[in-house]
Design a protein around this motif. Structure first.
Motif, PDB file in Angstrom:
ATOM      1  N   GLY A  84      51.813  -6.571 -17.661  1.00 63.83           N
ATOM      2  CA  GLY A  84      50.428  -6.961 -18.310  1.00 63.83           C
ATOM      3  C   GLY A  84      50.251  -7.939 -17.811  1.00 63.83           C
ATOM      4  O   GLY A  84      48.693  -8.221 -18.074  1.00 63.83           O
ATOM      5  N   ALA A 123      46.908  -9.843 -16.405  1.00 66.05           N
ATOM      6  CA  ALA A 123      45.660 -10.154 -17.312  1.00 66.05           C
ATOM      7  C   ALA A 123      44.768 -11.523 -16.232  1.00 66.05           C
ATOM      8  O   ALA A 123      44.019 -12.038 -16.445  1.00 66.05           O
ATOM      9  N   CYS A 128      48.360  -6.650 -21.170  1.00 69.16           N
ATOM     10  CA  CYS A 128      46.808  -7.313 -20.496  1.00 69.16           C
ATOM     11  C   CYS A 128      46.075  -6.865 -21.269  1.00 69.16           C
ATOM     12  O   CYS A 128      45.240  -7.878 -21.129  1.00 69.16           O
TER      13      CYS A 128
END
Length: 443
Positions: free
Chosen positions: A430, A434, A153
């Motif tokens: 992740g 993001a 992320c």
């Protein structure tokens, strides 16, 4: 840790080095070229569809066959920035390689995992950073946990120009990649090498010794940052719910593996002569095999159901048995046998399945042991959430974009509901989070 009567140094120094050497030695350049030529470069490739991070596998293998290993690595890292670790620890035998057309036709799939490792190692060892940050956005994001989900992320957010601060409870970043994976799967400090590679994008700071609910609070992070990603994994350990399980000599497998991974001298680790491992997943296999490699004479895994129901793959089960580990199915622990305050064995009961429900048969037996490992899974500790986060099945409830019930908080990895408890799945969480955070901050 360990029995006061149990010591290490069961083997010579050279034996430890040999036992904990690379489980799958890397391919040479020639071997990689030969192996890449086996790929059919399928249209609508089943291997790509089976990959949780949707890496374009036929493309990167074609790039290897054309002599462009660094280009292959860029293809991999675009989808999976921890592609180097995943090449080492991913259960490829039940994912991409299981559906490989070569596997279906010949029973011998293309060695996708080893080819991925060859490509990513080539680029990383050249100290090449394939990504360049976008101009700074002025936005700040807090990431809790420096494990696979948090690192993936953070990297994608930094790529988009956001500033990221990772709050990590432990002394080292990496999460389970650093503390929880069998030492023979990731040698030579690769976990930290990969962390350095991820941080090379810039714009990411890590603050250690910061645990959610202790040194940092969710409400404070929400005030100080434009968005928050929770990727702290699982901190609790499931209980056996058997008598005397708190006795000396009964250990948590996860904690022991973490100590093993950080040990500078494997000979100093306490290891029993007779070891029992309770569980049927990857952690059970990892602790059983490593106990054997540390010099244990007799290691037995106890699993309450059959071989087909074990979470550990067939490959991992076979690996354990080739290392001398015995696996007993259809048994469950009833009581830890204690003498002078120390565990000396287990009383177990045979099990059976009736109408889909597991039950004991009433027939019991005893096994001697001077070390017993619990490897029956971990649990999410929700206390730090202070009831602000909605849970689902004991983990954080998220939508398809990994957003929680709070508009500015996302979550992924093992702490999120619906996860596969795989490194590669955590990376996918992740990355997806993001991208969703980036859209949110760009609105």
């Amino acid at each position: 840790m360990g029995h006061p009567d149990i010591t290490g140094r069961r083997l010579g120094k050279d034996a430890y080095a040999k036992n904990f050497s690379d489980l799958h030695p890397p391919l040479s350049a020639h071997e990689a070229l030969v192996e890449s030529d086996r790929c059919y470069f399928c249209y609508d490739a089943p291997c790509q569809q089976a990959c949780p991070t949707s890496i374009d596998i036929p493309l990167f293998i074609r790039q290897i066959s054309a002599g462009n290993a660094k280009g292959a690595a860029e293809t991999i890292f675009e989808q999976n920035i921890l592609g180097g670790m995943c090449a080492r620890v991913c259960p490829t035998e039940t994912l991409c390689e299981e559906v490989c057309v070569r596997e279906k036709a010949e029973g011998k799939p293309v060695k996708i995992g080893l080819l991925q490792r060859y490509a990513t190692d080539t680029l990383m060892r050249a100290n090449a950073q394939p990504f360049q940050r976008a101009p700074a956005t002025g936005k700040k994001v807090a990431v809790v946990g420096a494990g696979p989900a948090g690192l993936a992320c953070a990297h994608r957010l930094a790529l988009h120009g956001h500033d990221v601060t990772i709050f990590e409870a432990r002394k080292k970043p990496g999460g389970l990649n650093e503390y929880g994976i069998a030492a023979y799967k990731t040698v030579d400090g690769f976990a930290q090498e990969e962390v350095d590679f991820v941080l090379g994008i810039g714009g990411i700071d890590i603050e250690h010794g910061k645990a959610l609910g202790k040194q940092i609070k969710l409400e404070t992070l929400r005030k100080d940052y434009d968005a928050v990603f929770l990727g702290m994994g699982l901190q609790g350990v499931n209980a056996l719910n058997t008598r005397h399980e708190e006795s000396a000599g009964v250990e948590d497998a996860v904690d022991y593996i973490a100590e093993l991974r950080q040990a500078k001298d494997l000979g100093k680790l306490p290891v029993g002569r007779q070891v029992l491992v309770i569980g049927g997943g990857m952690t059970a296999i990892d602790i059983a095999v490593q106990s054997k490699l540390l010099g244990a004479e007799d290691v037995t895994i106890l699993y309450r159901r059959g071989a087909d129901q074990m979470k550990a793959s067939d490959f991992e089960q076979d690996l354990a048995q080739t290392k001398g580990v015995k696996i007993k199915h259809w048994v469950m622990p009833k009581k830890v046998i204690v003498k002078d305050g120390k565990a000396v064995g287990l009383e177990c009961e045979y099990t059976e399945e009736k109408k889909g429900k597991l039950t004991g048969t009433g027939e019991t037996f005893k096994l001697s042991a001077d070390m017993i490992f619990k490897a029956i899974g971990q649990t999410f500790v929700a206390d730090p959430m202070q009831d602000a986060i909605v849970l689902d099945g004991g983990r954080i409830k998220v939508d398809a974009s990994r957003r929680t019930n709070l508009a500015d908080v996302w979550a992924g990895g093992d702490c999120a509901a619906g996860g596969q408890d795989l490194t590669v799945a955590a990376v996918d969480d992740g990355r997806r989070a993001a991208e969703a955070i980036h859209l949110h901050l760009s609105a």
